[in-house]
Enzyme design. Sequence first.
Site, PDB file in Angstrom:
ATOM      1  N   GLU A   3       3.740  -5.968   6.849  1.00  0.00           N
ATOM      2  CA  GLU A   3       3.213  -5.028   7.757  1.00  0.00           C
ATOM      3  C   GLU A   3       3.291  -4.836   9.217  1.00  0.00           C
ATOM      4  OE1 GLU A   3      -0.050  -6.481   4.492  1.00  0.00           O
ATOM      5  OE2 GLU A   3       1.564  -7.162   5.868  1.00  0.00           O
ATOM      6  N   ALA A  26       1.342  -1.317   0.581  1.00  0.00           N
ATOM      7  CA  ALA A  26       0.411  -0.026   0.220  1.00  0.00           C
ATOM      8  C   ALA A  26       0.405   0.702   0.022  1.00  0.00           C
ATOM      9  CB  ALA A  26      -0.811  -0.266   1.360  1.00  0.00           C
ATOM     10  N   GLY A  72       0.285  -4.865   0.400  1.00  0.00           N
ATOM     11  CA  GLY A  72      -0.611  -4.924  -0.691  1.00  0.00           C
ATOM     12  C   GLY A  72      -0.789  -6.144  -1.646  1.00  0.00           C
ATOM     13  N   GLU A 103      -1.229  -9.773  -1.266  1.00  0.00           N
ATOM     14  CA  GLU A 103      -2.981  -9.084  -0.739  1.00  0.00           C
ATOM     15  C   GLU A 103      -4.354  -9.979  -1.881  1.00  0.00           C
ATOM     16  OE1 GLU A 103      -4.058  -8.103   3.801  1.00  0.00           O
ATOM     17  OE2 GLU A 103      -2.547  -6.477   2.631  1.00  0.00           O
TER      18      GLU A 103
END
Length: 258
Positions: free
Chosen positions: A132, A66, A109, A112
Amino acid sequence: MTRYDTIRTRVSDAVGWIELHRPQKLNALNTALMHDVVDAAERFDADESVGAIVLTGSERVFAAGADITELEHKSGPDILMEGFFADWSRFAAVRTPVIAAVSGFALGGGCEVAMMCDIILAGDDARFGQPEINLAVIPGMGGTQRLVRAVGYYKASELVLTGRTIDAVEAERIGLVSRVVPAGELRQHAQELAETIAARSRPAVYAAKASLDAALESSLAEGLRFERSAFAGLFSTLDQKEGMAAFREKRPPRFRHR
């Protein structure tokens, strides 16, 4: 073809390609990119000439996670009220099978989003991880949920709690990726795999994908009921009649996707 700011799209032989394109940010996922990917995927999903979708990044990086610059100063209420990341659920819900073609880093991300796809094809240079925890947060786009379903609780716990990254060989061994191919041949293999799927009957492919999804979201008994219902429903299609007639007549089927 719609023009986007953060991705590139094209269609090649019934395969829709979505290429993440934020080179200055290592394809970091921000709100604009999310909206672009979701829009492109839904457009391909609505196009009857497209039978499979490939999501990819650059040779160096699939997506590095992200975009921290967008997240750093947000508060908890900001994340909740803005529904941050929520639209990614629309990407995961498209009927058309999606292949993630991963080269380089797929972290946070990026990992993911790859797990939102139906098949993960990895170049031999790919690296995966959920780092993270190193930023004092946790995965927020399904990492704690899809990773457990993909590799099991104990391996997922190790990766999420330590933030350790793994290479493509380990990712294949633990069941995170479908197949590893030479990095320089990744797009060729992705195109060939997608063309194979696109050549199948669309109703059968949609039913197969929905049934596989049901296996992740329901009990065995419920999943079996879903599968039986989907199986029976396909006997109302023209393609089922054609597919079985072609098998009996020893010829290639000519599917009409009806």
